[in-house]
Design an enzyme around this catalytic site. Structure first.
Site, PDB file in Angstrom:
ATOM      1  N   SER A 157       3.411  -2.349  10.273  1.00 48.50           N
ATOM      2  CA  SER A 157       4.872  -2.326  10.431  1.00 48.50           C
ATOM      3  C   SER A 157       5.538  -3.655  10.077  1.00 48.50           C
ATOM      4  O   SER A 157       6.454  -4.099  10.762  1.00 48.50           O
ATOM      5  CB  SER A 157       5.246  -1.889  11.853  1.00 48.50           C
ATOM      6  OG  SER A 157       4.795  -0.566  12.087  1.00 48.50           O
ATOM      7  N   ASN A 180       0.861  -1.182   0.000  1.00 46.21           N
ATOM      8  CA  ASN A 180       0.000   0.000   0.000  1.00 46.21           C
ATOM      9  C   ASN A 180       0.906   1.243   0.000  1.00 46.21           C
ATOM     10  O   ASN A 180       1.531   1.544   1.005  1.00 46.21           O
ATOM     11  CB  ASN A 180      -0.886  -0.026   1.253  1.00 46.21           C
ATOM     12  CG  ASN A 180      -1.669   1.260   1.443  1.00 46.21           C
ATOM     13  OD1 ASN A 180      -1.809   2.057   0.514  1.00 46.21           O
ATOM     14  ND2 ASN A 180      -2.175   1.471   2.654  1.00 46.21           N
ATOM     15  N   GLU A 215      -5.283  -5.364  10.524  1.00 44.47           N
ATOM     16  CA  GLU A 215      -4.292  -4.311  10.718  1.00 44.47           C
ATOM     17  C   GLU A 215      -4.568  -3.594  12.043  1.00 44.47           C
ATOM     18  O   GLU A 215      -5.398  -2.667  12.082  1.00 44.47           O
ATOM     19  CB  GLU A 215      -4.363  -3.300   9.575  1.00 44.47           C
ATOM     20  CG  GLU A 215      -4.080  -3.893   8.219  1.00 44.47           C
ATOM     21  CD  GLU A 215      -3.490  -2.846   7.283  1.00 44.47           C
ATOM     22  OE1 GLU A 215      -2.398  -3.077   6.772  1.00 44.47           O
ATOM     23  OE2 GLU A 215      -4.116  -1.797   7.091  1.00 44.47           O
ATOM     24  N   HIS A 272      -9.480   0.885   5.054  1.00 47.91           N
ATOM     25  CA  HIS A 272      -8.188   1.078   5.726  1.00 47.91           C
ATOM     26  C   HIS A 272      -8.392   1.999   6.936  1.00 47.91           C
ATOM     27  O   HIS A 272      -9.178   2.942   6.884  1.00 47.91           O
ATOM     28  CB  HIS A 272      -7.182   1.694   4.744  1.00 47.91           C
ATOM     29  CG  HIS A 272      -5.781   1.672   5.261  1.00 47.91           C
ATOM     30  ND1 HIS A 272      -5.326   2.584   6.180  1.00 47.91           N
ATOM     31  CD2 HIS A 272      -4.741   0.841   5.007  1.00 47.91           C
ATOM     32  CE1 HIS A 272      -4.054   2.306   6.466  1.00 47.91           C
ATOM     33  NE2 HIS A 272      -3.674   1.251   5.765  1.00 47.91           N
ATOM     34  N   GLY A 292       2.310   2.052  10.770  1.00 51.07           N
ATOM     35  CA  GLY A 292       3.230   3.178  10.632  1.00 51.07           C
ATOM     36  C   GLY A 292       3.907   3.582  11.929  1.00 51.07           C
ATOM     37  O   GLY A 292       4.506   4.646  12.014  1.00 51.07           O
ATOM     38  N   LYS A 333       0.021   4.233  -0.116  1.00 54.19           N
ATOM     39  CA  LYS A 333      -0.648   5.380   0.518  1.00 54.19           C
ATOM     40  C   LYS A 333      -0.554   6.611  -0.404  1.00 54.19           C
ATOM     41  O   LYS A 333      -0.624   6.465  -1.616  1.00 54.19           O
ATOM     42  CB  LYS A 333      -0.043   5.654   1.893  1.00 54.19           C
ATOM     43  CG  LYS A 333       0.054   4.407   2.767  1.00 54.19           C
ATOM     44  CD  LYS A 333       0.325   4.743   4.196  1.00 54.19           C
ATOM     45  CE  LYS A 333       0.674   3.479   4.950  1.00 54.19           C
ATOM     46  NZ  LYS A 333       0.256   3.529   6.327  1.00 54.19           N
ATOM     47  N   GLU A 378      -6.726   4.364   8.084  1.00 51.64           N
ATOM     48  CA  GLU A 378      -6.491   5.800   7.855  1.00 51.64           C
ATOM     49  C   GLU A 378      -7.736   6.447   7.242  1.00 51.64           C
ATOM     50  O   GLU A 378      -8.030   7.613   7.513  1.00 51.64           O
ATOM     51  CB  GLU A 378      -5.247   5.990   6.973  1.00 51.64           C
ATOM     52  CG  GLU A 378      -3.973   5.703   7.768  1.00 51.64           C
ATOM     53  CD  GLU A 378      -2.773   5.288   6.943  1.00 51.64           C
ATOM     54  OE1 GLU A 378      -2.819   5.379   5.700  1.00 51.64           O
ATOM     55  OE2 GLU A 378      -1.779   4.848   7.552  1.00 51.64           O
TER      56      GLU A 378
END
Ligand code: PEP
Length: 251
Positions: free
Chosen positions: A214, A11, A168, A97, A174, A13, A99
């Site tokens: 991560s 991904n 996730e 996701h 991250g 991003k 985010e």
């Protein structure tokens, strides 16, 4: 136990220019060749899908988008639909996701609509679920993840086995903090149990469940050794050809 083909998805991003994409994809192609026993997917931002589609033609690497709108077309300024993604060469789409949930207010209900739209439009959804640190510390992880999976699949009645779920944990994305293989395995097994309740055990055994948060060259092998971890959704490390190639070549 069904045989599930391992899958590593990158991904990107909101990173990358066309020149950077060309450089990264050419370095990646040289490093990984044509893996046969594992599947590789790249999810660049919308602006790079056309470039990536051209550069990936003739390779075994598949193309994913990072989001879609549930309507096939219409007056939805700034949005992109499933048929548009198919047109540019996408086979997959990342949905839900964290985010997008966190910064764009995306809800479980909207994720469900998007999953339905992806399937209608012939795209394979990679459905992201995961708990925050507070939810983990509050002992809510299993119930929350099960609810996220059930809601996301509300419009799915058939062909469960082609779905891809990505676990996730929000606290691991991250941050450099990874779930231990045992922590991830526990949640993956719970996701598979939920899938079995929604379909049946044999079908649930065919669904690939990725871990994301991560993932790096130095932790991928331990994660991939777990029975219910079928691959990885990789953010930061997918922007470095050498690191991503090593993750793809997990042992
Ligand atoms: C992600 O964006 O899905 C992700 C897992 O990011 P990172 O690997 O950087 O934690």
């Amino acid at each position: 136990m069904a045989i599930r083909r391992s899958l590593i998805a990158g991904n990107w991003k909101m990173f990358g220019t066309r020149a950077e994409a060309e450089h990264l994809l050419s370095a990646l192609k040289t490093r990984i060749g044509r893996p046969t026993d594992r599947e590789v997917i790249i999810a660049p931002p919308f602006t790079l899908l056309e470039t990536a589609s051209r550069l990936l033609a003739g390779t075994s690497i598949c193309l994913a988008a990072q989001n879609l709108h549930w309507e096939p077309q219409g007056a939805f300024t700034g949005e992109i639909s499933g048929p548009m993604l198919k047109d540019v060469g996408c086979s997959h789409v990342i949905l839900g996701h964290s985010e997008r949930r966190q910064y764009c207010g995306e809800t479980d209900e909207q994720v469900a609509q998007k999953v339905g739209a992806a399937r209608r439009d012939g795209l394979i959804p990679i459905i992201c679920v995961g708990e925050t640190l507070a939810q983990r510390e509050g002992g809510e992880t299993t119930a929350l993840i099960s609810r996220q999976v059930r809601t996301a699949l509300r419009q799915v009645q058939t062909n469960f086995s082609s779905l891809i779920i990505a676990y996730e944990p929000v606290w691991a994305i991250g941050t450099g903090k990874t779930a231990t293989p045992a922590q991830a395995q526990e949640v993956h097994a719970a996701i598979r149990a939920t899938l079995a309740e929604l379909s049946d055990r044999a079908t649930a055994e065919m669904v690939r469940i990725l871990y994301g948060g991560s993932v790096k060259p130095d932790n991928v092998d331990g994660l991939m050794a777990e029975a219910d971890i079928d691959g990885a959704l990789v953010g930061g490390a997918s922007l470095q050809a050498e690191a991503f190639a090593r993750i793809i070549q997990f042992r």
